[in-house]
Design a protein around this motif. Sequence first.
Motif, PDB file in Angstrom:
ATOM      1  N   MET A   1      44.671  18.237  -1.783  1.00 14.39           N
ATOM      2  CA  MET A   1      45.687  19.281  -1.818  1.00 14.39           C
ATOM      3  C   MET A   1      45.370  20.235  -2.959  1.00 14.39           C
ATOM      4  SD  MET A   1      49.737  18.660  -2.150  1.00 14.39           S
ATOM      5  CE  MET A   1      50.764  19.843  -2.908  1.00 14.39           C
ATOM      6  N   LYS A   2      45.297  21.486  -2.655  1.00 10.18           N
ATOM      7  CA  LYS A   2      45.007  22.462  -3.705  1.00 10.18           C
ATOM      8  C   LYS A   2      46.298  22.948  -4.345  1.00 10.18           C
ATOM      9  CE  LYS A   2      44.978  26.869  -1.354  1.00 10.18           C
ATOM     10  NZ  LYS A   2      45.129  28.022  -2.178  1.00 10.18           N
ATOM     11  N   ASN A   3      46.177  23.446  -5.558  1.00 13.46           N
ATOM     12  CA  ASN A   3      47.327  23.988  -6.272  1.00 13.46           C
ATOM     13  C   ASN A   3      47.782  25.277  -5.614  1.00 13.46           C
ATOM     14  OD1 ASN A   3      49.241  24.390  -8.357  1.00 13.46           O
ATOM     15  ND2 ASN A   3      47.812  25.728  -9.414  1.00 13.46           N
ATOM     16  N   GLY A   4      49.087  25.383  -5.419  1.00 12.52           N
ATOM     17  CA  GLY A   4      49.641  26.625  -4.895  1.00 12.52           C
ATOM     18  C   GLY A   4      49.728  27.664  -5.988  1.00 12.52           C
ATOM     19  N   SER A   5      50.010  28.876  -5.603  1.00 14.41           N
ATOM     20  CA  SER A   5      50.185  29.942  -6.569  1.00 14.41           C
ATOM     21  C   SER A   5      51.525  29.794  -7.270  1.00 14.41           C
ATOM     22  CB  SER A   5      50.119  31.302  -5.877  1.00 14.41           C
ATOM     23  OG  SER A   5      48.854  31.494  -5.303  1.00 14.41           O
ATOM     24  N   ILE A   6      51.594  30.308  -8.471  1.00 12.79           N
ATOM     25  CA  ILE A   6      52.822  30.275  -9.256  1.00 12.79           C
ATOM     26  C   ILE A   6      53.134  31.701  -9.672  1.00 12.79           C
ATOM     27  CG2 ILE A   6      53.892  29.419 -11.382  1.00 12.79           C
ATOM     28  CD1 ILE A   6      51.914  27.051 -11.185  1.00 12.79           C
ATOM     29  N   ARG A  30      53.897  26.723  -1.622  1.00 12.40           N
ATOM     30  CA  ARG A  30      53.516  25.461  -0.992  1.00 12.40           C
ATOM     31  C   ARG A  30      52.252  25.649  -0.154  1.00 12.40           C
ATOM     32  NH1 ARG A  30      58.127  21.925   0.411  1.00 12.40           N
ATOM     33  NH2 ARG A  30      57.096  21.834   2.436  1.00 12.40           N
ATOM     34  N   THR A  31      51.680  24.554   0.285  1.00  8.97           N
ATOM     35  CA  THR A  31      50.443  24.635   1.061  1.00  8.97           C
ATOM     36  C   THR A  31      50.641  25.334   2.397  1.00  8.97           C
ATOM     37  OG1 THR A  31      50.845  22.397   1.924  1.00  8.97           O
ATOM     38  CG2 THR A  31      49.395  22.597   0.008  1.00  8.97           C
ATOM     39  N   ASP A  32      51.878  25.359   2.909  1.00  6.50           N
ATOM     40  CA  ASP A  32      52.119  26.060   4.182  1.00  6.50           C
ATOM     41  C   ASP A  32      52.367  27.557   3.976  1.00  6.50           C
ATOM     42  OD1 ASP A  32      54.706  26.255   3.175  1.00  6.50           O
ATOM     43  OD2 ASP A  32      55.617  25.005   4.742  1.00  6.50           O
ATOM     44  N   GLY A  33      52.269  28.028   2.714  1.00  3.54           N
ATOM     45  CA  GLY A  33      52.418  29.449   2.416  1.00  3.54           C
ATOM     46  C   GLY A  33      53.815  29.875   2.006  1.00  3.54           C
ATOM     47  N   THR A  34      54.800  29.025   2.204  1.00  2.00           N
ATOM     48  CA  THR A  34      56.169  29.382   1.815  1.00  2.00           C
ATOM     49  C   THR A  34      56.342  29.229   0.305  1.00  2.00           C
ATOM     50  OG1 THR A  34      57.012  27.139   2.188  1.00  2.00           O
ATOM     51  CG2 THR A  34      57.122  28.678   4.047  1.00  2.00           C
TER      52      THR A  34
END
Length: 193
Positions: A1-6, A30-34
């Motif tokens: 799992m990659k780190n999402g943007s903050i 989140r990984t799904d883009g939300t």
Amino acid sequence: MKNGSIKEVEKKVLSDNWYTLNKYTFKYQRTDGTWEKQEREAYDRGNGAAILLYNSKKGTVVLTRQFRMPTYVNGNEGGMMIEVCAGLLDGDNPADCVRKETEEETGYKISKVQKVFKTYMSPGSVTEILYLFVGEYDESMKVSDGGGAENETENIEVLELDFNEAMKMVASGEIKDAKTIILLQRAKMNALV
């Protein structure tokens, strides 16, 4: 799992008494883009350094014993902890910090130290990076009784223990401190003692 943007990180100081407790509010992708809003508290006490002193000829290590209130209130009857020598950097580089702390806490004046790890000990709640070292000592390096700096109310007892006994104390649970266990295991894996 990659780190999402903050994004949209906001910091609020909750306490600045002993060290600093901050509350962070931010959006995390989140990984799904939300995007979801999250809140976390982080305790900032600065970075630190710790060292395992060992004597390969004698087969011993130098540890300390002192009272630790947080462990006392969380089930450590008596509150005493057996630990490697450690302290906050307070503006020093990590190697200089462990040399200074070693002399203050144990009474040994050492010059050669070897950095073995850089670690986060409690990354879910504490910002501290802890630099872990090993260093060899002998009796010629003893310059005082140690015990800690007078102005820091540390009341440190210096312990010189047989290495195998120290490892038995880890196994029995008498030594519970993570940095100490890590450094003792490192010494065993690398046959330092």
